[in-house]
Every structure is written in structure tokens, then in C-alpha cells.
Design a protein around this motif. Structure first.
Motif, PDB file in Angstrom:
ATOM      1  N   ALA A 185      75.503  42.722  48.122  1.00 26.11           N
ATOM      2  CA  ALA A 185      76.511  43.031  47.498  1.00 26.11           C
ATOM      3  C   ALA A 185      77.365  41.534  47.803  1.00 26.11           C
ATOM      4  O   ALA A 185      78.194  41.681  46.119  1.00 26.11           O
ATOM      5  CB  ALA A 185      77.187  43.900  48.430  1.00 26.11           C
ATOM      6  N   LEU A 186      76.642  40.025  48.037  1.00 21.53           N
ATOM      7  CA  LEU A 186      76.993  39.215  48.029  1.00 21.53           C
ATOM      8  C   LEU A 186      76.490  38.261  47.025  1.00 21.53           C
ATOM      9  O   LEU A 186      76.960  36.785  46.480  1.00 21.53           O
ATOM     10  CB  LEU A 186      77.862  39.004  49.117  1.00 21.53           C
ATOM     11  N   GLY A 187      75.647  38.961  46.658  1.00 16.77           N
ATOM     12  CA  GLY A 187      74.179  38.232  46.238  1.00 16.77           C
ATOM     13  C   GLY A 187      73.916  36.920  46.670  1.00 16.77           C
ATOM     14  O   GLY A 187      73.643  35.609  45.720  1.00 16.77           O
ATOM     15  N   GLN A 188      73.686  36.700  47.405  1.00 16.61           N
ATOM     16  CA  GLN A 188      73.352  36.291  48.732  1.00 16.61           C
ATOM     17  C   GLN A 188      72.038  36.538  48.714  1.00 16.61           C
ATOM     18  O   GLN A 188      71.663  37.567  49.043  1.00 16.61           O
ATOM     19  CB  GLN A 188      74.104  36.381  50.194  1.00 16.61           C
ATOM     20  N   PRO A 189      70.985  35.282  49.220  1.00 12.18           N
ATOM     21  CA  PRO A 189      69.450  36.222  49.248  1.00 12.18           C
ATOM     22  C   PRO A 189      69.650  36.518  50.638  1.00 12.18           C
ATOM     23  O   PRO A 189      70.318  35.676  51.649  1.00 12.18           O
ATOM     24  CB  PRO A 189      68.981  34.713  49.269  1.00 12.18           C
ATOM     25  N   VAL A 190      68.390  37.314  51.124  1.00 10.53           N
ATOM     26  CA  VAL A 190      68.368  37.852  52.840  1.00 10.53           C
ATOM     27  C   VAL A 190      67.107  37.132  53.346  1.00 10.53           C
ATOM     28  O   VAL A 190      65.851  36.994  52.830  1.00 10.53           O
ATOM     29  CB  VAL A 190      68.286  39.559  52.420  1.00 10.53           C
ATOM     30  N   SER A 191      67.390  36.596  54.013  1.00  9.29           N
ATOM     31  CA  SER A 191      66.184  36.078  54.866  1.00  9.29           C
ATOM     32  C   SER A 191      64.945  37.518  55.263  1.00  9.29           C
ATOM     33  O   SER A 191      65.166  38.633  55.536  1.00  9.29           O
ATOM     34  CB  SER A 191      66.512  35.847  56.486  1.00  9.29           C
ATOM     35  N   ALA A 192      64.028  36.726  54.858  1.00  8.54           N
ATOM     36  CA  ALA A 192      62.650  37.357  55.613  1.00  8.54           C
ATOM     37  C   ALA A 192      62.718  38.065  56.700  1.00  8.54           C
ATOM     38  O   ALA A 192      62.211  38.798  57.083  1.00  8.54           O
ATOM     39  CB  ALA A 192      61.415  36.717  55.408  1.00  8.54           C
ATOM     40  N   ILE A 193      63.244  37.031  57.312  1.00  3.98           N
ATOM     41  CA  ILE A 193      63.173  37.937  59.130  1.00  3.98           C
ATOM     42  C   ILE A 193      64.561  39.184  59.725  1.00  3.98           C
ATOM     43  O   ILE A 193      64.200  39.679  60.141  1.00  3.98           O
ATOM     44  CB  ILE A 193      64.074  36.404  59.654  1.00  3.98           C
ATOM     45  N   TRP A 194      64.874  38.580  58.650  1.00  3.61           N
ATOM     46  CA  TRP A 194      65.623  40.197  58.988  1.00  3.61           C
ATOM     47  C   TRP A 194      65.134  41.669  58.045  1.00  3.61           C
ATOM     48  O   TRP A 194      64.916  42.265  58.756  1.00  3.61           O
ATOM     49  CB  TRP A 194      67.412  40.099  57.416  1.00  3.61           C
TER      50      TRP A 194
END
Length: 382
Positions: A185-194
Motif C-alpha cells: 500500500a505504501l508502494g514499497q518493495p516487499v522482501s522475498a524473505i517475507w
């Protein structure tokens, strides 16, 4: 794994600003520290000023002596607050979690702490507790942080680690899913770890529906061979497939190139033979052999090859294959079109299967096929 939250270091000039306070100049003095004006006694002021002058230095023995004196005389609320600020910075510089934890406990409980500083204190205290295995404290502190910052992805992810450590897989799954959504929602990349940990939580808790969603999300965002294998292997484990569906999962794993064990090739060949697909079983065995994963001269590969050869002869003599599972008709038709080089027609069939809830597990399988095609995978299922 927990997210790394920014915890600002407290940098203070030595001592404080000493001023008289009304007619009580001999009773209390004013100390300006961390943006707050504090009322302390002259004795407290002397000890705190001496400590403040040593905070940035490397004279550890002198620091310890000044700390001991300040702790001895700091009796008022404001003096204890000032002491905690100094202890926090010294603890940060030394990497002393015990000192930092004690200081943070004082600062978190103090009404003097400025509101904008509290989230950073809570974040740091939770990290210290988590590293120490004190999950009760980490849960309590990070839950309070989440109340203050309900849409903070890192706060959600950190608390998810605590719930997972306490064997609360559903709670951890919910929090980490919310963390991923908040970051998106913040337009930030999500880590593959998550994404990978979300899938791991589903596996540990045997959470079928969340696990399916996690597997789909992982290969959609990070379609590496390692992630494809993890997604499809855990998906297979969660849905506990019957023989027909296991064949179809294995076909997809072969298609994306993540059959990596000889035993997987052996099992797929046996299941195909039992389903009346001996020719495909032979292709599977040939591929496993060419990759060096199977040795046709040793058991059980030798016996499986013989079984497949007998089935091929029977088929040539007129025996019929077992009828396929009707629920997978669209997906299997899509695979056949793909093998025939009709990619567009295959995609149409996969999309139809993926969009129809009545297809159940095959809707998920169709999604995976579409994801593989979007990533340019060649047709290698036969």
C-alpha cells in the motif's frame, strides 16, 4: 528474522544547562536534555553533568565511575529520566543490551518521554527482548508499538516473528500478511524473505488456504527456481493430493525445471504408469537419466523401467488407459495445447480454469501454469 527498525541514537552535549529556579535556587536546578527541561537537585545535577561529559568518550573506567555516582544520587523522577537517556546512549555505543534494556524500560514508562520518541524506544526494546528469547516482553512491547503505528509494515512483521516463536502460526500468518499488504500500500518493495517466511509459516501450521495464497504470491513476485520449488513442494504437501492431482503437480514441477531428485522422477514415472500414461512415464525416466539423477542399471530404477516397458507393450496390444480426473480437464487440455505449440489456446484454457471456483485445486494449478508462461517457461512436460 525481524525487520530492522530505525532506532535513533541519543547524542547529547556533556552536562546540561544549569539555571536557578525562582527562590529555590539552592534546592533545584534546571537541566535541558533531549528537548525537555528537567528539574533536578544540585547533587543530581553535579553527577549527571559529570556523566554527560563522558558519554561520547572512550574512557570506560571513568564512565563506569560516573554511572555509579549518578545512579547513587538520582532519586527524583526527572533525574532518573536523564540518567536513562545517558545510559541508553552509552549502552548503544558499547553494544550493551542489558544497559539499554534497563534504560529503555525507564524511558518507555516515563511521562517525560516525548511522543515522537516512544515508537523508537519500543522498537529497540522489542528487538533486545526478542534476541534474548524473552518473547513475553517482545510481544507486550511490540503490541504497544503496533497500537501506536497500526499501518507500519515493520511493526507488523516484527510482531509476527514473536507469534511464530510462540508457536502461534495463524497469528503469525495474519500479521505477516498484513505487513506485506501494508508495504504494498505504501508502494514499497516487499522482501522475498517475507514471502518465503509466509509460506514457511503455512507449512509449519498446516494452514492450507493461507499457504496456497502464499505459494501463489511467492512465485508471482520472485519466480526463481528455488522459490518455484519451495512453492510447489509446500503446496503439494498442504493439499495432500490424490494420485491424479500429484501427477499434475509433478508435470508442472517438471515444466518449470524443479524436479531435482531421483526419487521424484521415479515416483512420477510410477504414478503415470499406473494411470495408463506409460509413454509419458518413459519420457520422465529418460529425462532423469540424462540429468544424471537416475541410474537405469540399479534398483529401483531398473525395475521401474521394466514396468514401464511392459505397460507400453500392453498399450500397443489394445489395453486402455484409466480415465482422467474430469475436474482437471481444462488444465490437461491446456497442457496438451502447450505441448503442441499452441500457447495462446493453452492460456485461454488455463485462464478459464483459474477463474472458475468449481475447479477447486485445479484453479490454483491453472494459476501456476499461467505464472510460468508469463515468465517465459518453455513446454517440457512430455
Amino acid at each position: 528474522m525481524f525487520a530492522r527498525l530505525a532506532v535513533p541514537l541519543m547524542l547529547f552535549a556533556g552536562g546540561g544547562i544549569l539555571t536557578a529556579v525562582g527562590a529555590q535556587a539552592q534546592v533545584s536546578t534546571s537541566l535541558e536534555l533531549g528537548g525537555s527541561r528537567l528539574a533536578v537537585s544540585p547533587q543530581e545535577m553535579k553527577a549527571l553533568s559529570a556523566l554527560g561529559g563522558l558519554v561520547r568518550g572512550g574512557q570506560r573506567a571513568a564512565q563506569d565511575k560516573a554511572l555509579a555516582e549518578a545512579r547513587r544520587v538520582a532519586n527524583s523522577r526527572d533525574a532518573r529520566y536523564a540518567l536513562a537517556l545517558y545510559e541508553l546512549e552509552i549502552g548503544n555505543r558499547r553494544g550493551d543490551d542489558a544497559m539499554r534494556a534497563e534504560a529503555l524500560d525507564v524511558l518507555i514508562a516515563s511521562q517525560t518521554t516525548r511522543p515522537e520518541k516512544l515508537p523508537g524506544h519500543l522498537a529497540a526494546r522489542g528487538q533486545i527482548a526478542f534476541r534474548a528469547g524473552d518473547f513475553d516482553t517482545a510481544d507486550r512491547v511490540w503490541s504497544r508499538l503496533l497500537e501506536l503505528t497500526p499501518s507500519d509494515p515493520d511493526a507488523l512483521a516484527n510482531l509476527a516473528q514473536v507469534r511464530l516463536a510462540r508457536k502461534d502460526a495463524p497469528g503469525a500468518m495474519d500479521l505477516l500478511t498484513r505487513a506485506i499488504a501494508a508495504r504494498e500500500a505504501l508502494g514499497q518493495p516487499v522482501s522475498a524473505i517475507w514471502y518465503r517466511q509466509r509460506l514457511s509459516i503455512a507449512q509449519q501450521g498446516n494452514l492450507v488456504e493461507p499457504g496456497v495464497a502464499a505459494a501463489r504470491a511467492l512465485v508471482g513476485a520472485y519466480p526463481t527456481p528455488e522459490n518455484w520449488r519451495a512453492a510447489l513442494s509446500i503446496y503439494r504437501q498442504l493439499v495432500a493430493p490424490d494420485a491424479a492431482f500429484e501427477i499434475d503437480i509433478s508435470r508442472l514441477m517438471r515444466h518449470v525445471g524443479v524436479l531435482v531428485q531421483g526419487a521424484e522422477y521415479q515416483r512420477m514415472a510410477q504414478l503415470l504408469t499406473q494411470a495408463g500414461e506409460a509413454s509419458e512415464a518413459k519420457s520422465v525416466l529418460d529425462e532423469g537419466t540424462s540429468r544424471g539423477l537416475l541410474d537405469p542399471r540399479t534398483s529401483p530404477t531398473r525395475e521401474i523401467i521394466a514396468e514401464v516397458d511392459r505397460a507400453i507393450v500392453k498399450r500397443r496390444n489394445g489395453s486402455r488407459a484409466a480415465p482422467p480426473d474430469p475436474k482437471g480437464t481444462q488444465v490437461r487440455s491446456g497442457i496438451a495445447r502447450l505441448v503442441a505449440g499452441q500457447r495462446t489456446e493453452a492460456e485461454v484454457l488455463f485462464r478459464a480454469a483459474a477463474a472458475d471456483p468449481a475447479n477447486g485445486r485445479y484453479a490454483d494449478l491453472a494459476f501456476f501454469w499461467l505464472a510460468s508462461l508469463a515468465q517465459g517457461q518453455p513446454a517440457t512436460v512430455r
